[in-house]
Enzyme design. Structure first.
Site, PDB file in Angstrom:
ATOM      1  N   HIS A   1       0.834  -1.203   0.000  1.00 54.23           N
ATOM      2  CA  HIS A   1       0.000   0.000   0.000  1.00 54.23           C
ATOM      3  C   HIS A   1       0.868   1.252   0.000  1.00 54.23           C
ATOM      4  O   HIS A   1       2.055   1.197   0.237  1.00 54.23           O
ATOM      5  CB  HIS A   1      -0.856   0.062   1.274  1.00 54.23           C
ATOM      6  CG  HIS A   1      -1.938  -0.935   1.334  1.00 54.23           C
ATOM      7  ND1 HIS A   1      -3.176  -0.644   1.830  1.00 54.23           N
ATOM      8  CD2 HIS A   1      -2.000  -2.245   0.991  1.00 54.23           C
ATOM      9  CE1 HIS A   1      -3.943  -1.715   1.794  1.00 54.23           C
ATOM     10  NE2 HIS A   1      -3.240  -2.700   1.286  1.00 54.23           N
TER      11      HIS A   1
ATOM     12  N   GLU B   1       3.545  -0.445   3.921  1.00 53.47           N
ATOM     13  CA  GLU B   1       3.075   0.913   3.653  1.00 53.47           C
ATOM     14  C   GLU B   1       4.259   1.768   3.220  1.00 53.47           C
ATOM     15  O   GLU B   1       5.310   1.762   3.862  1.00 53.47           O
ATOM     16  CB  GLU B   1       2.430   1.525   4.905  1.00 53.47           C
ATOM     17  CG  GLU B   1       1.169   0.819   5.359  1.00 53.47           C
ATOM     18  CD  GLU B   1      -0.070   1.174   4.567  1.00 53.47           C
ATOM     19  OE1 GLU B   1       0.019   1.984   3.614  1.00 53.47           O
ATOM     20  OE2 GLU B   1      -1.149   0.644   4.899  1.00 53.47           O
TER      21      GLU B   1
END
Length: 191
Positions: A50, A129
């Site tokens: 992500h 992330e």
């Protein structure tokens, strides 16, 4: 940012939540098909990738305190994050999403991909992330976070995978034999 043509948030379609049934072939066929194939084959490790809009760091969000979370999973998590940090200076362990405080709180997030897969298959489940602008732990004032750095971070994930591979299905207390530097670090959003 992560919805399909039906408007379903594909990172929240991995399990029912309350009266909301998921995944379904009609609303989230992508997750439905992938999860069915995972049920057929099994899963030893899950890494979802992500971009984070708020925290200016690369970090790994784990499945802390899901019902299957135990010392084995904690050991895998710690060893993977530590090995990734050694493999790439853009990765770090201290800043990230603060894990849930209780198992009950964590159980409310089983509709999230990495949490559902970690719990369902008793495996290491992580979400990588990456920052949208730059990485504060290793800033590049001229270019910021870039496609080239993303590619390098992606390529360097193979080293921590190789490092933890012998332990993925090991039920012995392997974590007791790992170096202290590989211990699990509880992340925080404070920096």
């Amino acid at each position: 940012l992560r919805t399909n043509a039906c408007g379903a948030n594909l990172n929240r379609e991995w399990a029912p939540k309350g009266d909301y049934d998921a995944p379904t072939l009609k609303r989230s066929p992508e997750v439905y098909g992938v999860l069915n194939k995972m049920d057929e084959t099994g899963v030893d490790m899950f890494l979802d990738v992500h971009g984070d809009e708020e925290l200016p760091f690369n970090f790994l969000s784990g499945a802390e305190l899901v019902p299957a979370w135990d010392r084995r999973m904690e050991g895998l998590h710690g060893a993977f994050v530590a090995a990734y940090s050694r493999a790439n200076s853009d990765m770090q362990a201290n800043v990230g999403y603060t894990p849930p405080a209780t198992r009950e709180e964590s159980a409310k997030t089983l509709n999230i991909g990495s949490n559902q897969v970690a719990n369902r298959f008793n495996c290491l489940g992580l979400t990588l992330e990456m920052p949208f602008k730059d990485c504060h732990s290793n800033p590049d004032p001229e270019r910021g976070w870039s496609p080239a750095r993303s590619r390098k971070l992606g390529a360097s994930v193979l080293r921590p995978l190789l490092y933890i591979h012998p332990y993925l299905r090991d039920n012995s207390p392997f974590w007791e034999t790992l170096p202290a530097a590989d211990a699990y670090v509880k992340p925080s959003t404070s920096y």
